[in-house]
Design an enzyme around this catalytic site. Structure first.
Site, PDB file in Angstrom:
ATOM      1  CB  SER A 188      82.629  62.957  64.814  1.00  0.00           C
ATOM      2  OG  SER A 188      81.933  62.578  63.664  1.00  0.00           O
ATOM      3  CB  ALA A 189      80.978  67.254  63.039  1.00  0.00           C
ATOM      4  CG  HIS A 228      82.696  58.415  61.930  1.00  0.00           C
ATOM      5  ND1 HIS A 228      82.294  57.950  63.160  1.00  0.00           N
ATOM      6  CD2 HIS A 228      82.440  59.737  61.930  1.00  0.00           C
ATOM      7  CE1 HIS A 228      81.808  58.963  63.865  1.00  0.00           C
ATOM      8  NE2 HIS A 228      81.889  60.055  63.144  1.00  0.00           N
ATOM      9  CD  GLU A 233      82.966  54.783  64.527  1.00  0.00           C
ATOM     10  OE1 GLU A 233      82.557  54.053  65.427  1.00  0.00           O
ATOM     11  OE2 GLU A 233      82.267  55.656  63.972  1.00  0.00           O
TER      12      GLU A 233
END
Lengths: 223, 223
Positions: A126-127, A163, A179
């Site tokens: 993610s990040a 995402h 995802e």
């Protein structure tokens, strides 16, 4: 981009699929990515506020796979922790917070050196996937803090939107990782892994869908 | 905050409700907000790329309500256009792009003067609502460009998240305006208008739901 040593990246869309455990959906890919030579992984938990709790969760997972985990926030010298690292995992949370702390602690050049010159494996979720790309311009997170730049680690010459859900994106050159999806980069070879298709956006072209297993190596040549 | 002249703000969550025309859902509130004294509205279309098309859409709507519309992007001197304005409408789009151009053209102090010292009405929609608050830290937009700061016009001492949908927000002091909602500020009085409830987030408190008509004046006193 020519790298002296092949870069090794595992860029995961998200840390947890609905109803599954932390990093459960990419366990197999993690084993194969870190392999048998890595003993200790340096965890970078700066994207979340509660770094102690985050390190505990990550440590349990990595230990269950046979790797020791050191969290950089427990180190008195984060730069030195990166310099000594044999593998790095950057967890998800708020992308702006993560990037700001990487800048504040002067870790951007150090992580670049380890990954691009020493060739250690870098895993992001993610990040942690956002900051591995050229910039965080395709994050969905709120700008809760103000980093000195949107420019990120630049391990790949494109943006990724983790995402990925929504077709209404503003960038003209990026990929959307749904995802359950991840991108594996080994030197100049990039492969889509995981359970879901990814969506590719190129400037002036209609977006295209790609199945797991797709070869994305052509994206690694600078545009 | 004490203002010499009562500020007048109409902060709308979104420009278009599903299946309805541009600004159709807030037509009644616009008529009553701009009233009979305003002749010309200055439109700020910087949040979108195609400013000509955007100005055309906005002009048609405002003319149908009896107001002339000047788009600032058609002016050779944007600062002067703000100085002469008798009402301002800032449209939606990408909040980072909007704020960056407001800074680049040095319009932030000029808009502040018109709204806070001359008391002209300011209407914002979506990104235009975000930039009216203390900062754009609660935008859902992607950071496609890098403004020099997240600090915005500061007409209200809190954040607003337009298009509010998701309970998982990071800010500790903000409000969520669902689509179809708007906030009317007249001096030290703030009222929730529109069709939907809004969600209020205060640091250390459980979020609360508020019906249209709710008095939010207590949020205008600085925390």
């Amino acid at each position: 981009m020519a790298f002296p040593i092949p870069r090794r990246l595992l860029l995961v869309s998200n840390s947890r699929l609905h109803g599954e455990g932390y990093l459960a959906h990419c366990e197999e890919q993690m084993r194969s990515f870190f392999g048998g030579k890595v003993n200790r992984v340096l965890f970078i938990p700066y994207a979340l506020h509660d770094q102690d709790a985050y390190a505990k969760t990550a440590r349990e997972k990595f230990e269950s796979l046979g790797y020791e985990l050191d969290s950089i926030h427990e180190s008195s010298d984060p730069v030195e922790a990166v310099r000594k690292s044999e593998a790095i995992f950057v967890g998800g949370g708020n992308t702006f917070r993560l990037l700001k702390i990487l800048y504040d602690l002067n870790l951007i050049p150090e992580i670049r050196k380890r990954v691009l010159h020493a060739g250690i494996p870098y895993m992001g979720s993610s990040a942690g996937t956002n900051v591995a790309t050229i910039s965080i311009s395709t994050t969905n997170d709120m700008p809760i803090v103000f980093p000195p730049s949107l420019e990120a680690l630049g391990f790949v010459p494109f943006n990724i939107n983790p995402h990925y859900l929504d077709p209404d994106v503003n960038s003209t050159h990026m990929g959307g990782l749904r995802e359950g999806s991840m991108l594996l980069v080994e030197g100049n070879k990039a492969t889509l892994l995981g359970r879901n298709k990814a969506r590719l956006f190129l400037r002036g072209q209609t977006p295209t869908e790609h199945e797991p297993g797709a070869d994305f190596s052509f994206l690694l040549t600078s545009s």
